[in-house]
Write a protein that holds these residues in place. Sequence first.
Motif, PDB file in Angstrom:
ATOM      1  N   TYR A 102      -2.414   0.896  -4.595  1.00 49.64           N
ATOM      2  CA  TYR A 102      -2.002  -0.457  -4.237  1.00 49.64           C
ATOM      3  C   TYR A 102      -1.104  -1.027  -5.332  1.00 49.64           C
ATOM      4  O   TYR A 102      -1.461  -1.016  -6.517  1.00 49.64           O
ATOM      5  CB  TYR A 102      -3.230  -1.354  -4.044  1.00 49.64           C
ATOM      6  N   ARG A 135      -5.586   2.330  -8.084  1.00 48.96           N
ATOM      7  CA  ARG A 135      -5.928   3.417  -7.155  1.00 48.96           C
ATOM      8  C   ARG A 135      -7.349   3.178  -6.646  1.00 48.96           C
ATOM      9  O   ARG A 135      -8.302   3.143  -7.425  1.00 48.96           O
ATOM     10  CB  ARG A 135      -5.827   4.779  -7.834  1.00 48.96           C
ATOM     11  N   ALA A 190      -6.031   4.586  -1.201  1.00 49.81           N
ATOM     12  CA  ALA A 190      -4.579   4.496  -1.374  1.00 49.81           C
ATOM     13  C   ALA A 190      -4.287   3.961  -2.764  1.00 49.81           C
ATOM     14  O   ALA A 190      -5.188   3.593  -3.516  1.00 49.81           O
ATOM     15  CB  ALA A 190      -3.960   3.573  -0.317  1.00 49.81           C
ATOM     16  N   ARG A 205       0.856  -1.177   0.000  1.00 50.79           N
ATOM     17  CA  ARG A 205       0.000   0.000   0.000  1.00 50.79           C
ATOM     18  C   ARG A 205       0.893   1.227   0.000  1.00 50.79           C
ATOM     19  O   ARG A 205       1.889   1.290   0.738  1.00 50.79           O
ATOM     20  CB  ARG A 205      -0.891  -0.009   1.239  1.00 50.79           C
ATOM     21  N   GLN A 206       0.547   2.211  -0.834  1.00 51.15           N
ATOM     22  CA  GLN A 206       1.342   3.432  -0.917  1.00 51.15           C
ATOM     23  C   GLN A 206       0.455   4.624  -0.589  1.00 51.15           C
ATOM     24  O   GLN A 206      -0.568   4.856  -1.244  1.00 51.15           O
ATOM     25  CB  GLN A 206       1.955   3.586  -2.311  1.00 51.15           C
ATOM     26  N   ASP A 207       0.850   5.364   0.424  1.00 48.30           N
ATOM     27  CA  ASP A 207       0.193   6.605   0.792  1.00 48.30           C
ATOM     28  C   ASP A 207       1.202   7.742   0.659  1.00 48.30           C
ATOM     29  O   ASP A 207       2.399   7.527   0.868  1.00 48.30           O
ATOM     30  CB  ASP A 207      -0.309   6.555   2.241  1.00 48.30           C
TER      31      ASP A 207
END
Lengths: 114, 117
Positions: free
Chosen positions: B89, B113, B87, B36-38
């Motif tokens: 992914y 997204r 987030a 997961r990228q925030d």
Amino acid sequence: AQSVTQPDIHITVSEGASLELRCNYSYGATPYLFWYVQSPGQGLQLLLKYFSGDTLVQGIKGFEAEFKRSQSSFNLRKPSVHWSDAAEYFCAVGARVGANNLFFGTGTRLTVIP
Amino acid sequence: DGGITQSPKYLFRKEGQNVTLSCEQNLNHDAMYWYRQDPGQGLRLIYYSQIVNDFQKGDIAEGYSVSREKKESFPLTVTSAQKNPTAFYLCASRKGTGLAQGNQPQHFGDGTRLSIL
């Protein structure tokens, strides 16, 4: 436990100027080290990797990185930046034993100005 | 050309709904990963799998589930228990298993997204 620190959140350089992105890691032994680049809305592309041997490694797109054991660093460099290099850059460390995944830094966003 | 395909590119979830993100690879890689990228937080590991029918929790597995019924496929379900699912992914895969994995780079898909309606 492994960890990676990229102290610069955002860097701006002029096109044609040199670039250095910093990466420091925490690990009990020599880890495997990687640099990835991410364009907006895209996945990550591998730029280069270090496993052993020569501490200066060459990657794609004219990038290089130097492993310095004494400083626990693996900084990414490019002698002359192109506008297309604008992206986010991630340093990652992988363990040589035990764990089977990578640990990523929080990334450095590069802006290139004309 | 071999690679990793993530679909859909954009996904919207309603309250109380489970949604599934697809990840397929034709690289014949053994290990697969979900991140997961925030913004400002880099990539955080959700789940990973080294072999069919086996997977391990990563750092932020709560509210997520996975399956690995085929070597090529590693779908991620975002359940209603995940209260903040908005987030980007990313799915990744890597050649090799066990101690041999460490020196193999991970290959990434183009991401999904996920947003809340």
